[in-house]
Design a protein around this motif. Structure first.
Motif, PDB file in Angstrom:
ATOM      1  N   UNK A 128       0.796  -1.218   0.000  1.00 14.69           N
ATOM      2  CA  UNK A 128       0.000   0.000   0.000  1.00 14.69           C
ATOM      3  C   UNK A 128       0.833   1.275   0.000  1.00 14.69           C
ATOM      4  N   UNK A 129       1.933   1.298   0.724  1.00 13.08           N
ATOM      5  CA  UNK A 129       2.695   2.536   0.892  1.00 13.08           C
ATOM      6  C   UNK A 129       3.134   3.110  -0.445  1.00 13.08           C
ATOM      7  N   UNK A 130       3.138   4.438  -0.529  1.00 18.80           N
ATOM      8  CA  UNK A 130       3.609   5.124  -1.726  1.00 18.80           C
ATOM      9  C   UNK A 130       5.061   4.740  -1.991  1.00 18.80           C
ATOM     10  N   UNK A 131       5.380   4.503  -3.256  1.00 14.69           N
ATOM     11  CA  UNK A 131       6.735   4.134  -3.628  1.00 14.69           C
ATOM     12  C   UNK A 131       7.551   5.377  -3.940  1.00 14.69           C
ATOM     13  N   UNK A 132       8.825   5.407  -3.523  1.00  9.17           N
ATOM     14  CA  UNK A 132       9.632   6.600  -3.773  1.00  9.17           C
ATOM     15  C   UNK A 132       9.805   6.905  -5.255  1.00  9.17           C
ATOM     16  N   UNK A 133       9.824   5.856  -6.086  1.00  7.22           N
ATOM     17  CA  UNK A 133       9.944   6.072  -7.528  1.00  7.22           C
ATOM     18  C   UNK A 133       9.062   5.046  -8.224  1.00  7.22           C
ATOM     19  N   UNK A 134       7.886   5.487  -8.647  1.00  4.46           N
ATOM     20  CA  UNK A 134       6.952   4.582  -9.311  1.00  4.46           C
ATOM     21  C   UNK A 134       7.450   4.239 -10.700  1.00  4.46           C
ATOM     22  N   UNK A 135       6.971   3.124 -11.220  1.00  5.94           N
ATOM     23  CA  UNK A 135       7.281   2.744 -12.589  1.00  5.94           C
ATOM     24  C   UNK A 135       6.821   3.820 -13.554  1.00  5.94           C
ATOM     25  N   UNK A 136       7.547   3.974 -14.641  1.00  6.52           N
ATOM     26  CA  UNK A 136       7.159   4.945 -15.668  1.00  6.52           C
ATOM     27  C   UNK A 136       5.791   4.631 -16.235  1.00  6.52           C
ATOM     28  N   UNK A 137       5.394   3.360 -16.126  1.00  6.58           N
ATOM     29  CA  UNK A 137       4.126   2.940 -16.704  1.00  6.58           C
ATOM     30  C   UNK A 137       3.000   2.916 -15.678  1.00  6.58           C
ATOM     31  N   UNK A 138       3.323   3.225 -14.431  1.00  7.61           N
ATOM     32  CA  UNK A 138       2.307   3.148 -13.384  1.00  7.61           C
ATOM     33  C   UNK A 138       1.497   4.434 -13.323  1.00  7.61           C
ATOM     34  N   UNK A 139       0.193   4.286 -13.462  1.00  7.91           N
ATOM     35  CA  UNK A 139      -0.704   5.424 -13.339  1.00  7.91           C
ATOM     36  C   UNK A 139      -0.971   5.672 -11.868  1.00  7.91           C
ATOM     37  N   UNK A 140      -0.835   6.903 -11.407  1.00  7.17           N
ATOM     38  CA  UNK A 140      -1.109   7.196 -10.005  1.00  7.17           C
ATOM     39  C   UNK A 140      -2.222   8.209  -9.900  1.00  7.17           C
ATOM     40  N   UNK A 141      -3.019   8.078  -8.864  1.00  6.99           N
ATOM     41  CA  UNK A 141      -4.103   9.017  -8.594  1.00  6.99           C
ATOM     42  C   UNK A 141      -3.663   9.955  -7.478  1.00  6.99           C
ATOM     43  N   UNK A 142      -2.685  10.805  -7.740  1.00  6.83           N
ATOM     44  CA  UNK A 142      -2.200  11.703  -6.713  1.00  6.83           C
ATOM     45  C   UNK A 142      -1.260  10.972  -5.774  1.00  6.83           C
ATOM     46  N   UNK A 143      -0.957  11.582  -4.638  1.00  7.33           N
ATOM     47  CA  UNK A 143      -0.017  11.002  -3.684  1.00  7.33           C
ATOM     48  C   UNK A 143      -0.618   9.758  -3.044  1.00  7.33           C
ATOM     49  N   UNK A 144       0.201   8.728  -2.884  1.00 11.37           N
ATOM     50  CA  UNK A 144      -0.259   7.513  -2.243  1.00 11.37           C
ATOM     51  C   UNK A 144      -0.187   7.613  -0.736  1.00 11.37           C
ATOM     52  N   UNK A 145      -0.439   6.504  -0.081  1.00 13.31           N
ATOM     53  CA  UNK A 145      -0.438   6.447   1.380  1.00 13.31           C
ATOM     54  C   UNK A 145       0.961   6.759   1.909  1.00 13.31           C
ATOM     55  N   UNK A 146       1.065   7.815   2.709  1.00 17.09           N
ATOM     56  CA  UNK A 146       2.371   8.247   3.204  1.00 17.09           C
ATOM     57  C   UNK A 146       2.430   8.290   4.723  1.00 17.09           C
ATOM     58  N   UNK A 147       1.581   7.513   5.384  1.00 14.72           N
ATOM     59  CA  UNK A 147       1.665   7.363   6.840  1.00 14.72           C
ATOM     60  C   UNK A 147       2.155   5.949   7.130  1.00 14.72           C
ATOM     61  N   UNK A 148       2.602   5.664   8.355  1.00 14.61           N
ATOM     62  CA  UNK A 148       3.090   4.313   8.665  1.00 14.61           C
ATOM     63  C   UNK A 148       2.030   3.241   8.400  1.00 14.61           C
TER      64      UNK A 148
END
Length: 237
Positions: A128-148
């Motif tokens: 679930x946690x946001x990845x520091x560097x997403x794949x170039x092909x990964x579509x993201x809907x804004x910032x991911x989960x950034x809490x523990x």
């Protein structure tokens, strides 16, 4: 033996660390051949939340019981969300990234109401946690989960917020599959919800896969593709 209801003991343990807003998350549809993978998230205030009768892992409840619990859970929760990643997204991103995408969509629905202090995630791997560097092909809907994120095996059996999240996700995904069954009646999705039953696989052999099937997966016994979830032996969720 009657299954026990989930409880709030684990959620309340975070109060000692100064955390009040606790979210539980769980996924459904991971092992299916067709349809989306879906992630539910339920936020509670650990200082005020009360026990909720009848809520347990969604797989241990009948469909009518799950459906009856949805309005109860929505009223009880401080916030909730259900996110989905489509079969095409699963094929293009891979299962783990698709789970993260669905989880991010659920996270953003919760975040629109309140920001969790921590998230409890069923299982032993944090997808679930946001990845520091997403794949170039990964579509993201804004910032991911950034809490523990705290993973916990069998959290869907023990943690009320996680069990509630599994119920919301299961009911919403099942409804999607029943609706899709009207468009694709050959595959029996109103009954199997996209999972790998014998009749479902036989229909794929007979009719071929639809655009709602995960094309990169092992859909038939002689299919060259093999999904990671099948290699791992994971069953329907």
């Amino acid at each position: 033996m009657t299954p026990k209801d989930a409880h709030l003991r684990f959620e309340r343990s975070f109060k000692a660390q100064g955390h009040r807003l606790i979210a539980g998350a769980d996924e459904v549809g991971r092992g299916a051949l067709a349809g989306p993978v879906s992630v539910g998230m339920v936020l509670i205030d650990a200082t005020t939340a009360k026990a909720l009768k009848g809520v347990r892992d969604s797989k241990l409840l009948t469909a009518p019981d799950r459906e009856a619990l949805v309005p109860v859970i929505r009223t009880w929760a401080a916030a909730y969300g259900v996110g989905h990643a489509s079969p095409a997204e699963i094929d293009s991103l891979g299962l783990m990234a698709a789970l993260r995408l669905a989880g991010t969509r659920a996270w953003l629905q919760v975040l629109a109401v309140a920001r969790p202090d921590v998230v409890i995630l069923d299982g032993n791997y944090d997808w679930l946690s946001a990845q520091p560097q997403a794949s170039l092909f990964e579509v993201t809907d804004g910032a991911g989960c950034d809490v523990p994120v705290h993973t916990k095996i069998k959290a869907d059996l023990q943690c009320l917020s996680v069990a509630a999240a599994s119920v919301l996700a299961k009911v919403e995904r099942d409804a999607m599959m029943i609706k899709l069954a009207d468009e694709y009646p050959a595959y029996g999705w109103e009954a199997n919800k996209g999972y790998a039953t014998g009749s479902h696989r036989a229909a794929i052999v007979d009719k071929g896969p639809s655009n709602q099937h995960r094309q990169s997966w092992r859909l038939t016994p002689d299919s060259p593709a093999m999904a990671a979830v099948e290699l791992s032996g994971a069953g329907p969720l």
